[in-house]
Design an enzyme around this catalytic site. Sequence first.
Site, PDB file in Angstrom:
ATOM      1  N   LYS A  70     -57.166   4.655 -28.632  1.00 17.77           N
ATOM      2  CA  LYS A  70     -58.023   3.494 -28.905  1.00 17.77           C
ATOM      3  C   LYS A  70     -59.299   3.953 -29.609  1.00 17.77           C
ATOM      4  CE  LYS A  70     -56.112   0.834 -25.118  1.00 17.77           C
ATOM      5  NZ  LYS A  70     -56.140   0.537 -23.683  1.00 17.77           N
TER       6      LYS A  70
ATOM      7  N   GLN B 285     -59.880   0.327 -18.720  1.00 17.88           N
ATOM      8  CA  GLN B 285     -58.481   0.773 -18.723  1.00 17.88           C
ATOM      9  C   GLN B 285     -57.874   0.619 -17.324  1.00 17.88           C
ATOM     10  OE1 GLN B 285     -56.802   1.725 -21.500  1.00 17.88           O
ATOM     11  NE2 GLN B 285     -54.933   2.066 -20.353  1.00 17.88           N
TER      12      GLN B 285
ATOM     13  N   ASP C 212     -59.466  -7.777 -23.728  1.00 15.94           N
ATOM     14  CA  ASP C 212     -58.149  -7.697 -23.098  1.00 15.94           C
ATOM     15  C   ASP C 212     -57.608  -9.092 -22.763  1.00 15.94           C
ATOM     16  OD1 ASP C 212     -56.783  -5.326 -22.684  1.00 15.94           O
ATOM     17  OD2 ASP C 212     -58.008  -4.727 -20.971  1.00 15.94           O
TER      18      ASP C 212
HETATM   19  N1  GUN Z   1     -53.191  -0.301 -19.258  1.00 15.94           N
HETATM   20  C1  GUN Z   1     -51.997  -0.465 -19.873  1.00 15.94           C
HETATM   21  N2  GUN Z   1     -52.064  -1.474 -20.762  1.00 15.94           N
HETATM   22  C2  GUN Z   1     -53.317  -1.957 -20.709  1.00 15.94           C
HETATM   23  C3  GUN Z   1     -54.008  -2.978 -21.413  1.00 15.94           C
HETATM   24  O1  GUN Z   1     -53.478  -3.680 -22.271  1.00 15.94           O
HETATM   25  N3  GUN Z   1     -55.307  -3.154 -21.070  1.00 15.94           N
HETATM   26  C4  GUN Z   1     -55.919  -2.417 -20.119  1.00 15.94           C
HETATM   27  N4  GUN Z   1     -57.193  -2.676 -19.845  1.00 15.94           N
HETATM   28  N5  GUN Z   1     -55.311  -1.453 -19.459  1.00 15.94           N
HETATM   29  C5  GUN Z   1     -54.023  -1.225 -19.760  1.00 15.94           C
END
Ligand code: GUN
Length: 300
Positions: free
Chosen positions: A57, A101, A124
Amino acid sequence: MTKNGAAIINGKAYAASLRERIKAEVPKFQEQTGRAPGLAVVLVGDDAASQVYVASKHKATIAAGMESFEHRLPADTKQEDLIALVEKLNADEAVDGILVQLPLPGHLDEKAVVMAIDPDKDVDGLHVINAGRLANGEEALTPCTPLGSLMLLKDQLGDLSGLNAVVVGRSILVGKPMAQLLLRENCTVTMAHSRTRDLPDVVRRADIVVAAVGRAEMVKGDWLKDGAVVIDVGINRLAPEAGKEKGRLVGDVATAEAMDHVRAITPVPGGVGPMTIAVLLRNTLVAASMRAGLVKPEGF
Ligand code: GUN
């Protein structure tokens, strides 16, 4: 196209072109505001998969010309300290998007942490305000994986109006928002899950199948209507074969069998996965534009 005429949907290529289109919008935002859109990512602990996601990311955010703010906290971080960081990021004008995350270490309350995020920075799309806005058909920040899946479906099928869509899985991260997005596109939506009776028959009615259950190759080829378009959100690692260190990655759909029936299907890996980060950048650009009172960028 394969020998059966089924297309493999190239999510990797679509995601790359989406990232390029976002990158081209960033200077326009910068011209109008004097700064780049900013994304803050918070990682608690040292979960190996999460470390990889967060690094990807960060790299993609920088490559798109945006500001990346990374916050790595120890596994024993206290709830109040994590909430305090989220509140600091809420108040920070340079931050347009906040992503914590998941999963968080067991002692932390994920729901409370997500609810502490300013809904207008919730890239998100997990805050109940955004889930509610989406359900009400209002402008909302929308979870990245389902929105990316919808982009691939529209790229394949154009207008989705009137099509039968079956979503297998009812998670907050994928299944529920996916169903809302398909409904918004005028699909007739069925949500199937672990308690659904006669699941193969339900799936057989679908023009569109989105599989997001997290069970390796659960959806079989003969469950699929001829000509269906299939989005496979699952990423499951099989047990290693003899002499191999790691097992193969497979989706929730038995892809090889499915190819005999479908019009198009996303592969695992290389299908939906790459879309998630590209849509995260899209959501950051959209959040930044809305916060700055600019018109929402077109074509995303
Ligand atoms: N962990 C796995 N996929 C995601 C996601 O799309 N967002 C977040 N915040 N954590 C994740």
